[in-house]
Design an enzyme around this catalytic site. Structure first.
Site, PDB file in Angstrom:
ATOM      1  N   HIS A 192       0.819  -1.202   0.000  1.00  0.00           N
ATOM      2  CA  HIS A 192       0.000   0.000   0.000  1.00  0.00           C
ATOM      3  C   HIS A 192       0.854   1.253   0.000  1.00  0.00           C
ATOM      4  O   HIS A 192       0.527   2.249  -0.619  1.00  0.00           O
ATOM      5  CB  HIS A 192      -0.913   0.003   1.235  1.00  0.00           C
ATOM      6  CG  HIS A 192      -2.242  -0.579   0.943  1.00  0.00           C
ATOM      7  ND1 HIS A 192      -2.813  -1.558   1.712  1.00  0.00           N
ATOM      8  CD2 HIS A 192      -3.111  -0.324  -0.043  1.00  0.00           C
ATOM      9  CE1 HIS A 192      -3.975  -1.884   1.202  1.00  0.00           C
ATOM     10  NE2 HIS A 192      -4.186  -1.154   0.138  1.00  0.00           N
ATOM     11  N   ARG A 297       1.686 -10.525 -13.604  1.00  0.00           N
ATOM     12  CA  ARG A 297       2.553 -11.467 -12.869  1.00  0.00           C
ATOM     13  C   ARG A 297       1.763 -12.015 -11.676  1.00  0.00           C
ATOM     14  O   ARG A 297       1.711 -11.380 -10.626  1.00  0.00           O
ATOM     15  CB  ARG A 297       3.808 -10.757 -12.373  1.00  0.00           C
ATOM     16  CG  ARG A 297       4.795 -10.358 -13.463  1.00  0.00           C
ATOM     17  CD  ARG A 297       6.026  -9.696 -12.850  1.00  0.00           C
ATOM     18  NE  ARG A 297       7.161  -9.674 -13.755  1.00  0.00           N
ATOM     19  CZ  ARG A 297       7.566  -8.596 -14.432  1.00  0.00           C
ATOM     20  NH1 ARG A 297       6.924  -7.460 -14.307  1.00  0.00           N
ATOM     21  NH2 ARG A 297       8.620  -8.656 -15.223  1.00  0.00           N
ATOM     22  N   ARG A 333      -0.202 -14.437 -16.826  1.00  0.00           N
ATOM     23  CA  ARG A 333       0.823 -15.476 -16.826  1.00  0.00           C
ATOM     24  C   ARG A 333       0.578 -16.432 -15.669  1.00  0.00           C
ATOM     25  O   ARG A 333       0.291 -16.014 -14.552  1.00  0.00           O
ATOM     26  CB  ARG A 333       2.198 -14.825 -16.651  1.00  0.00           C
ATOM     27  CG  ARG A 333       3.304 -15.835 -16.451  1.00  0.00           C
ATOM     28  CD  ARG A 333       4.645 -15.187 -16.473  1.00  0.00           C
ATOM     29  NE  ARG A 333       4.966 -14.522 -15.219  1.00  0.00           N
ATOM     30  CZ  ARG A 333       6.083 -13.818 -15.043  1.00  0.00           C
ATOM     31  NH1 ARG A 333       6.928 -13.648 -16.041  1.00  0.00           N
ATOM     32  NH2 ARG A 333       6.329 -13.250 -13.884  1.00  0.00           N
ATOM     33  N   GLU A 432      11.729 -17.128 -23.110  1.00  0.00           N
ATOM     34  CA  GLU A 432      12.729 -16.545 -22.207  1.00  0.00           C
ATOM     35  C   GLU A 432      13.906 -17.481 -21.954  1.00  0.00           C
ATOM     36  O   GLU A 432      14.724 -17.225 -21.095  1.00  0.00           O
ATOM     37  CB  GLU A 432      12.091 -16.046 -20.908  1.00  0.00           C
ATOM     38  CG  GLU A 432      11.100 -16.969 -20.268  1.00  0.00           C
ATOM     39  CD  GLU A 432      10.371 -16.331 -19.076  1.00  0.00           C
ATOM     40  OE1 GLU A 432      10.695 -15.209 -18.667  1.00  0.00           O
ATOM     41  OE2 GLU A 432       9.469 -16.990 -18.552  1.00  0.00           O
ATOM     42  N   ASN A 455      14.148 -10.258 -19.816  1.00  0.00           N
ATOM     43  CA  ASN A 455      14.942 -10.297 -18.568  1.00  0.00           C
ATOM     44  C   ASN A 455      15.581 -11.674 -18.418  1.00  0.00           C
ATOM     45  O   ASN A 455      16.784 -11.804 -18.216  1.00  0.00           O
ATOM     46  CB  ASN A 455      14.056 -10.020 -17.341  1.00  0.00           C
ATOM     47  CG  ASN A 455      13.231  -8.767 -17.506  1.00  0.00           C
ATOM     48  OD1 ASN A 455      13.580  -7.903 -18.291  1.00  0.00           O
ATOM     49  ND2 ASN A 455      12.135  -8.665 -16.779  1.00  0.00           N
ATOM     50  N   ASP A 456      14.745 -12.696 -18.514  1.00  0.00           N
ATOM     51  CA  ASP A 456      15.285 -14.046 -18.383  1.00  0.00           C
ATOM     52  C   ASP A 456      16.058 -14.471 -19.628  1.00  0.00           C
ATOM     53  O   ASP A 456      17.077 -15.145 -19.530  1.00  0.00           O
ATOM     54  CB  ASP A 456      14.160 -15.048 -18.087  1.00  0.00           C
ATOM     55  CG  ASP A 456      13.832 -15.074 -16.610  1.00  0.00           C
ATOM     56  OD1 ASP A 456      14.768 -14.992 -15.795  1.00  0.00           O
ATOM     57  OD2 ASP A 456      12.638 -15.154 -16.256  1.00  0.00           O
ATOM     58  N   ARG A 466      20.528 -12.593 -12.958  1.00  0.00           N
ATOM     59  CA  ARG A 466      19.992 -11.235 -13.008  1.00  0.00           C
ATOM     60  C   ARG A 466      19.924 -10.560 -11.650  1.00  0.00           C
ATOM     61  O   ARG A 466      19.738  -9.354 -11.557  1.00  0.00           O
ATOM     62  CB  ARG A 466      18.599 -11.233 -13.673  1.00  0.00           C
ATOM     63  CG  ARG A 466      17.595 -12.059 -12.957  1.00  0.00           C
ATOM     64  CD  ARG A 466      16.359 -12.325 -13.802  1.00  0.00           C
ATOM     65  NE  ARG A 466      15.282 -11.384 -13.558  1.00  0.00           N
ATOM     66  CZ  ARG A 466      14.040 -11.545 -14.002  1.00  0.00           C
ATOM     67  NH1 ARG A 466      13.728 -12.606 -14.733  1.00  0.00           N
ATOM     68  NH2 ARG A 466      13.118 -10.672 -13.743  1.00  0.00           N
ATOM     69  N   CYS A 503       7.589  -8.631 -23.174  1.00  0.00           N
ATOM     70  CA  CYS A 503       7.133  -8.068 -21.902  1.00  0.00           C
ATOM     71  C   CYS A 503       8.254  -7.922 -20.891  1.00  0.00           C
ATOM     72  O   CYS A 503       8.019  -7.605 -19.739  1.00  0.00           O
ATOM     73  CB  CYS A 503       5.985  -8.891 -21.320  1.00  0.00           C
ATOM     74  SG  CYS A 503       6.433 -10.591 -20.984  1.00  0.00           S
TER      75      CYS A 503
END
Ligand code: PEP
Ligand code: MG
Length: 584
Positions: A192, A297, A333, A432, A455-456, A466, A503
Site C-alpha cells: 500500500h 505477474r 501469466r 525466455e 529479462n530471463d 539477473r 514483456c
C-alpha cells in the site's frame, strides 16, 4: 566523499533530489516484563491516554490528507479510524494489561495476534486488513512511547525520507513538496505504501539497506530504475536537475499524446500494453494510455501468505483486471515462482542454482492441484473480458503440450460442473530461454502468441544471474546474442502468423523501439510509467527506417557497437537535447 550508486527495486517513478532523513524506529517487539497489581492501574491509564492521542493524530492526518489523496487511499485512513476503536483490539490490549503485561507489550502482542489471524483467512479482503491492523498497532505503540509523529513542517528543503519500512498511513501523510523521494529497506511494488507513493507522485525505491545510509547525506533517487546515488558529484546533480525539469516539461507534453494512436509515421500500429502485479495497477496502465495488459505477474497473489490463494480468490483478482480492461486483452501469466521468488509453503528445497532449477512451468507441471486451481480460476474469469493465458519458462515442446492438456482437463471439469468460460481464449508462451528462441518455429505451431521475456532471455543467454550485483556489468539485453535470438523468435512467430510481443524490461527501452518495429512485433508490454515515452518514440519512427536499422544492428558484434549505433540513429529522429538517460 565519492559518489556511490546503490541498486534497489523501483516502486514509484520520477527523479528526486534531497538530503536523507533517516527514520529510526523502536523495534515493534515485546520486552517480556511483567508488572504488579499497583502498576497495572497506572499502565491502563497510560494506555487510555495514548489511545486518545493516537486517535487524534489519525483524525488530524485524515483532515490534512483531504483533497490531495485519492478516494481509495482516503478509505485506508477511514478504515484505520474504525480499527483504532475496535473492541477486539482495544479490549484485548486492556485485558492483557490487566493480566500484568506492560502496555507496550500488550499492544505488540495483541496486534501481532490479530494480524496473524487476519493473514490466515481465505477472504483476500480480510487478509489485506492485516497490514492495516499493524499500522494501527504501530500508532498506539508510538503514542505510548512518546515517539513523535513524522513532522516535516520545519524542513525548509525537500528531503529523501528513508526508513526500514513505511506504513500506508505514514506515507499518506507525506506532502510531495516536502518529500523529494522515499527510500526503504522493505516494501514491495504492490505494498500500500508504494501505491500511495505513486498516487502522490513521490519517487520511491525499496530494497536499500538503511545501514548504507546516513542522515543529511545528499541523495538522488531514480524511481523508474530503482537507483539511489549518494554524495553525487556536481555533474551528476546538474544532470538530475535537468532531468527533473525535463520530466516536468515532458509530462505535460506526454499527456497530450495519451489519446493518440501508437503507430509509426507510415501507419504501422503497435499495441503498447502495461505490466502489472495486481489488479489495482490496471488503473495506472489505462491512465498512461495502455491499450491492454501484456503481463499480469500472478505470483504476487501467492506470496507473503501461509497458503496458496483459493480458486475463488484468484477468480476475484483476475476478473477485476479483466473487467477493468473491458474488451482489451489481458495476458495473465500462470504461476512463475522459484528463482528469486520464494514461497515457503511450497517447500521448494534449497537449490544450488535456483534460476536453473525447479521454477515456473516446471513446478506447475509437477503440482497438478496447484496448477489446476489456477487454470480453473483463469478459465472462469474469462467470461469477464478478453483473457489470454501465458505459460512461463518454456524450454521444450512437451511442456507446452502438457500445459495445454492441463488446461483441457480444467475445461472438462468446469463443463461437468456447469461453470462457464470463454471457448476462444488465446494460449501463448513466454520466450525466455535460448532453447525456446531456437525452436520458436516449432513452438509457434502449438500456440496463439509469443511474448519474449527479455529479462530471463538475457540472463540465460549470457549466463548472468539477473539478481547478482557482482555480474551486473555482463547483463545486457542489447548483446548481439540476445538480439539475434529475438530476431529468430520473430521469424518463428511470423512463419506461423501468430501474435508476437515482448514483456521484459527491454520493451520499455527507447533504444529498442527500432528493433521491435523492424522485426514486426505486434505488442510491447512495459511498466505503465514507460508507455507514453515509448509511444512518443514510436510515433517518430517509420517502419521502413526501423527495418533498415534492425538489419544493420543485427550485423554488429558487440553490445557497445549496438548501443552507439542505435543511439546515433534515434538522435537523428528525436532531438537529443530532450533526452538524457537515467542510470540503470
Ligand atoms: C522476463 O523474464 O523478461 C519477464 C518478463 O518475466 P519476469 O521478469 O517476471 O521473470
Ligand atoms: Mg521471466
Amino acid at each position: 566523499m565519492a559518489e556511490r550508486k546503490l541498486k534497489g527495486v523501483p516502486l514509484s517513478s520520477g527523479v528526486g533530489i534531497g538530503r536523507i532523513l533517516l527514520l529510526r524506529s523502536v523495534p515493534f517487539e515485546t520486552t517480556g516484563k511483567e508488572i504488579d497489581q499497583d502498576e497495572r492501574v497506572k499502565e491502563l491509564e497510560r494506555f487510555t491516554a495514548a489511545h486518545k492521542e493516537a486517535k487524534e493524530r489519525l483524525l488530524a492526518l485524515k483532515k490534512n490528507a483531504e483533497g490531495h489523496l485519492p478516494q481509495e487511499e482516503m478509505g485506508i485512513l477511514e478504515a484505520h479510524l474504525l480499527m483504532i476503536d475496535d473492541p477486539m483490539l482495544i479490549g484485548g490490549i486492556k485485558e492483557l494489561i490487566a493480566k500484568g503485561k506492560l502496555a507496550r507489550d500488550a499492544v505488540v502482542e495483541k496486534t501481532k495476534e490479530l494480524k496473524a489471524r487476519l493473514e490466515s483467512l481465505p477472504d483476500p479482503y480480510m487478509r489485506e486488513r492485516a497490514i492495516d491492523i499493524e499500522d494501527v498497532g504501530l500508532r498506539l505503540f508510538r503514542a505510548l512511547l512518546g515517539i513523535p509523529e513524522l513532522d516535516l513542517s520545519a524542513t525548509t528543503e525537500p528531503i529523501v525520507l528513508t526508513a526500514e519500512e513505511l506504513t500506508p498511513s505514514e506515507t499518506a501523510g507525506l506532502k510531495p513538496d516536502r518529500v523529494a523521494a522515499i527510500v526503504t529497506a522493505r516494501g514491495g511494488v504492490t505494498s500500500h505504501a508504494a501505491i500511495i507513493a505513486k498516487a502522490l507522485g513521490i519517487p520511491a525505491v525499496s530494497g536499500i539497506s538503511t545501514k548504507e545510509l546516513t542522515d543529511q547525506t545528499l541523495a538522488i533517487v531514480y524511481g523508474d530504475v530503482g537507483t539511489v546515488i549518494l554524495n553525487p558529484s556536481e555533474e551528476t546533480i546538474q544532470r538530475a536537475k535537468r532531468q527533473i525539469q525535463r520530466l516536468a516539461a515532458e509530462k505535460r507534453e506526454l499527456a497530450s499524446i495519451a489519446k493518440l494512436t501508437a503507430e509509426t509515421k507510415d501507419g504501422t500500429k503497435l499495441e503498447l500494453w502495461g505490466n502489472i502485479a495486481s489488479p489495482e495497477e490496471v488503473d495506472d496502465v489505462r491512465a498512461s494510455g495502455g491499450t491492454g495488459i501484456g503481463l499480469f505477474r500472478t505470483e504476487f497473489l501467492y506470496m507473503d501468505r501461509p497458503q496458496p490463494p483459493t480458486e475463488e480468490e484468484q477468480l476475484d483478482a483476475y476478473a477485476k483486471a479483466l473487467k477493468a480492461m473491458g474488451d482489451r486483452p489481458v495476458v495473465i501469466r500462470t504461476l512463475d515462482v522459484g528463482g528469486d521468488k520464494e514461497i515457503p509453503y511450497l517447500s521448494i528445497e534449497k537449490e544450488g542454482n535456483p534460476f536453473l532449477g525447479y521454477r515456473a512451468i516446471r513446478l506447475c507441471l509437477e503440482n497438478e492441484e496447484l496448477f489446476l486451481t489456477q487454470l480453473r480460476a483463469l478459465l472462469r474469469s474469462s467470461v469477464y473480458g478478453k483473457l489470454w493465458i501465458m505459460f512461463p519458462m518454456i524450454s521444450s515442446i512437451w511442456e507446452v503440450r502438457q500445459a495445454k492438456e492441463m488446461l483441457e482437463k480444467a475445461k472438462i471439469q468446469l463443463k461437468n460442473e456447469g461453470k462457464g468460460f470463454d471457448e476462444d481464449i488465446k494460449v501463448g508462451i513466454m520466450i525466455e530461454t535460448p532453447a525456446a528462441a531456437i525452436i520458436s518455429r516449432e513452438l509457434a505451431a502449438e500456440v496463439d502468441f509469443f511474448s519474449i521475456g527479455t529479462n530471463d532471455l538475457t540472463q540465460y543467454t549470457l549466463a548472468v544471474d539477473r539478481t547478482n550485483q557482482r555480474v551486473n556489468r555482463w547483463f545486457d539485453s542489447f548483446h548481439p546474442a540476445v538480439l539475434r535470438l529475438i530476431a529468430m523468435t520473430a521469424e518463428g512467430a511470423h512463419a506461423h502468423n501468430i501474435d508476437l510481443g515482448v514483456c521484459g524490461e527491454m520493451a520499455g527501452e527507447e533504444l529498442a523501439i527500432p528493433i521491435f518495429v523492424g522485426l514486426g512485433f505486434n505488442e510491447l508490454s512495459m511498466a505503465p510509467a514507460r508507455i507514453l515515452w515509448q509511444k512518443r518514440t514510436l510515433r517518430a519512427t517509420t517502419s521502413k527506417w526501423a527495418k533498415e536499422i534492425t538489419a544493420q544492428a543485427l550485423k554488429l558484434s558487440s553490445a557497445q557497437e549496438v548501443y552507439a549505433f542505435l543511439k546515433t540513429s534515434i538522435d537523428e529522429i528525436i532531438p537529443t537535447a530532450n533526452r538524457e538517460n537515467s542510470p540503470t
